[in-house]
Scaffold this motif. Structure first.
Motif, mmCIF file in Angstrom:
data_model
loop_
_atom_site.group_PDB
_atom_site.id
_atom_site.type_symbol
_atom_site.label_atom_id
_atom_site.label_comp_id
_atom_site.label_asym_id
_atom_site.label_seq_id
_atom_site.Cartn_x
_atom_site.Cartn_y
_atom_site.Cartn_z
ATOM 1 N N ILE A 151 0.819 -1.215 0.000
ATOM 2 C CA ILE A 151 0.000 0.000 0.000
ATOM 3 C C ILE A 151 0.853 1.265 0.000
ATOM 4 O O ILE A 151 0.324 2.369 -0.179
ATOM 5 C CB ILE A 151 -0.998 0.032 1.170
ATOM 6 N N THR A 154 0.108 1.758 -3.662
ATOM 7 C CA THR A 154 -1.289 1.910 -4.096
ATOM 8 C C THR A 154 -2.162 2.711 -3.143
ATOM 9 O O THR A 154 -3.244 3.157 -3.516
ATOM 10 C CB THR A 154 -1.941 0.523 -4.254
ATOM 11 N N GLY A 158 -5.643 -0.169 -2.583
ATOM 12 C CA GLY A 158 -5.063 -1.312 -3.278
ATOM 13 C C GLY A 158 -5.483 -2.628 -2.656
ATOM 14 O O GLY A 158 -5.615 -3.651 -3.343
ATOM 15 N N PHE A 161 -9.003 -3.393 -3.950
ATOM 16 C CA PHE A 161 -8.921 -3.895 -5.325
ATOM 17 C C PHE A 161 -8.497 -5.361 -5.328
ATOM 18 O O PHE A 161 -9.097 -6.196 -6.022
ATOM 19 C CB PHE A 161 -7.937 -3.045 -6.124
ATOM 20 N N TRP A 162 -7.472 -5.667 -4.562
ATOM 21 C CA TRP A 162 -6.945 -7.030 -4.484
ATOM 22 C C TRP A 162 -8.008 -8.006 -3.980
ATOM 23 O O TRP A 162 -8.224 -9.076 -4.574
ATOM 24 C CB TRP A 162 -5.723 -7.025 -3.569
ATOM 25 N N LEU A 192 0.719 -10.382 -4.288
ATOM 26 C CA LEU A 192 0.952 -9.150 -3.528
ATOM 27 C C LEU A 192 1.404 -9.426 -2.091
ATOM 28 O O LEU A 192 2.352 -8.791 -1.605
ATOM 29 C CB LEU A 192 -0.295 -8.271 -3.542
ATOM 30 N N GLU A 440 1.634 3.633 4.297
ATOM 31 C CA GLU A 440 1.377 4.412 3.089
ATOM 32 C C GLU A 440 2.396 5.523 2.887
ATOM 33 O O GLU A 440 2.814 5.804 1.759
ATOM 34 C CB GLU A 440 -0.027 5.016 3.141
ATOM 35 N N TYR A 488 3.121 6.264 -3.131
ATOM 36 C CA TYR A 488 1.776 6.768 -2.869
ATOM 37 C C TYR A 488 1.785 8.236 -2.473
ATOM 38 O O TYR A 488 0.920 9.011 -2.901
ATOM 39 C CB TYR A 488 1.099 5.945 -1.768
ATOM 40 N N LEU A 495 -4.524 4.926 -8.337
ATOM 41 C CA LEU A 495 -5.333 3.723 -8.544
ATOM 42 C C LEU A 495 -6.816 4.067 -8.557
ATOM 43 O O LEU A 495 -7.564 3.585 -9.416
ATOM 44 C CB LEU A 495 -5.032 2.701 -7.443
ATOM 45 N N CYS A 499 -9.531 3.536 -11.566
ATOM 46 C CA CYS A 499 -10.726 2.713 -11.324
ATOM 47 C C CYS A 499 -11.996 3.482 -11.671
ATOM 48 O O CYS A 499 -12.934 2.934 -12.275
ATOM 49 C CB CYS A 499 -10.769 2.258 -9.868
#
Length: 521
Positions: A151, A154, A158, A161-162, A192, A440, A488, A495, A499
């Motif tokens: 992260i 992302t 993220g 999403f995963w 990941l 992050e 990030y 991301l 999206c």
């Protein structure tokens, strides 16, 4: 299909329970995978969008109640309202996920679109006046730091999403029973976390650095439900804070942190209480970061756009802010006004909009605004460090925190008063979510909570120090000042933007084409 998968009520209930158990303090985040698999199955099992919304709402309600029941401990009405409203909002992305499943035949495309849809929902839910980011899927994984180091690239979205990609692939595997889908599901599940595990094992948080700040964190454990914490007034509150601070600090202390609402009053910046603290800062040669209410007075010719954040009292226009008060070692004062306010509890949602469209000024909207809303990332700028004084709810908004990091924050300071929620899941979740911010942004976290849990979190999300809940205490720690930026922190919510774009493009394409689309792969 067995009896369980045919029973929509049971599927919805099970999904809700699994999601509720995924979050702290139960901490079983792997249950998010089967939970979303069941939600996707439910959406496709229903005969219409109306039916999808009807059945899924039950599961989302169960999830919200299990995870955020503690909201009702602060305010029964607001808590119930928040749970009901948030559960209703969740049916929207699920219905859109159903739309993509029925509109497109490409398995890969459907899986991606279902994941982008949920990420879009979470991002947009972070960025409006009714925002409630507490149940973002990434938050369920906050205590599994070795698995979520990705992260830093992302952001916590993220993880969402995963999770949805893996769940959607697993659903397609069960339906189509193709070997390549099974392999894809296992690969998506493992890649990941494996990368994160390798990175976590190979790196250590910066503990030995040339630049470090010695911090004293105070947890006064004052009673949040009593005016002035049950004391006679602000002077006695300050005496209480000083008594524990004097027992905690050392000659090395460069920063003293008092929690949100440490001073339960609305102080003007030239008040005698602030001058008292400023004198202490000069005598002790240290900096203060303090949670308090502050009041701002305005001139009568204030532009209309700002009127909604004022409260007229006779001929005086003023506003009260939930603030971090900064006092440096020279006694100079400044402040940060909390920007992310809890809907209804601290500020009425959309009140600025209502005030703007009320061109005839039929209602004095400023009387309903509650707290004023800050909008600038002001920080404590000392000779050896820069840090923000994020207030409570601020800490679950990484997009906002990024503003501070990119403006030079070498570590992140969070002050909060989690006593409103009692000894519930609330304060445990709030502490855990701070671990996501550490990863992050590659920053250590200093956290002072009125009743707990206070602590120090390293830049990899691991816990350096942590207090017990409902204990009057204080502690000292050395905090590295870090300047290196993560991907990030540099690129932000890249991301989420992708999206949103992907979801909207394929939604429009699907709307314009009445038939099922088989040409897009």
């Amino acid at each position: 299909m067995n009896t369980f998968s045919e029973n929509k009520w049971l599927v919805s209930l099970t999904a809700g329970i699994l999601l509720g158990l995924s979050f702290p303090p139960v901490d079983l985040p792997f249950l998010t995978f089967p939970a979303f698999l069941l939600l996707i199955h439910l959406a496709n099992k229903c005969d219409s969008y109306k039916e999808t919304a009807f059945y899924s709402y039950f599961g989302f309600l169960v999830w919200n109640v299990i995870t955020t029941y503690w909201l009702m401990m602060a305010s029964v009405g607001a808590g119930i309202g928040a749970i009901l409203a948030n559960s209703l909002l969740m049916v929207i992305p699920l219905c859109l996920m159903r739309f993509f499943q029925r509109k497109y035949t490409s398995v890969v495309l459907v899986v991606i679109l279902q994941a982008t849809t949920w990420v879009m929902y979470e991002y947009l839910h972070h960025h409006w006046d009714l925002s409630w980011p507490w149940l973002a899927i990434g938050n369920a994984w906050a205590n599994q730091i070795s698995l979520i180091q990705f992260i830093s690239v992302t952001g916590h979205l993220g993880i969402s999403f995963w999770v949805v990609v893996v769940a959607a692939l697993a659903y397609q595997t069960m339906v189509k029973k193709e070997q390549y889908l099974f392999i894809s599901t296992i690969s998506a599940l493992l890649v990941l976390p494996l990368i994160s595990l390798i990175y976590f094992a190979a790196t250590t948080p910066d503990q030995e650095m040339d630049e470090a700040v010695y911090v004293s964190v105070i947890q006064p454990n004052h009673d949040s439900y009593q005016p002035h914490s049950g004391m006679s007034g602000t002077r006695e509150v300050l005496d209480s804070l000083y008594s524990i601070t004097e027992r905690t600090i050392t000659e090395e202390t460069e920063l003293i942190v008092w929690p949100e609402n440490a001073i339960d009053a609305a102080l003007s910046m030239n008040s005698s209480h602030i001058k008292r603290i400023a004198d202490s800062a000069k005598v002790w040669e240290t900096n203060f970061l303090i949670g308090t209410g502050t009041v701002t007075y305005y001139d009568e010719d204030l532009p209309k756009v700002y009127r909604v954040v004022n409260r007229p009292q006779g001929d005086v226009q003023y506003n009260i802010f939930n603030s971090s008060l900064y006092i440096d070692r020279l006694g100079l004062t400044s402040r940060y006004n909390k920007a992310k306010l809890v809907p209804f509890v601290e500020r009425v949602p959309f009140i600025d909009f209502f005030a703007t469209i009320d061109v005839f000024e039929l209602i004095e909207w400023e009387r309903f605004a509650y707290f004023g809303k800050g909008n600038t990332p002001d920080m404590l700028v000392a000779s050896s460090f820069i840090t923000p004084g994020l207030v409570c709810y601020d800490s679950v908004y990484p997009t906002w925190i990024r503003e501070f990091v990119n403006n030079g924050a070498g570590f992140i300071t969070i002050i909060t008063n989690d006593g409103w929620w009692g000894d519930s899941s609330g304060h445990r979740q709030h502490f855990a979510y701070a671990r996501l911010r550490a990863i992050e942004f590659n920053r250590w976290i200093v956290r002072s909570a009125n009743n707990g849990t206070s602590g120090i979190i390293r830049s990899d999300g691991s816990i350096e120090q942590k207090t017990d809940y409902w204990v009057r205490t204080g502690f000292n720690s050395s905090i590295p000042v870090i300047k290196k930026q993560t991907i990030y922190s540099v690129f932000g919510d890249w991301l989420a933007y992708q999206c949103i774009g992907i979801t909207l493009v394929f939604w429009v394409i699907g709307i314009l084409n009445p038939k099922r689309i088989t040409t897009l792969t």
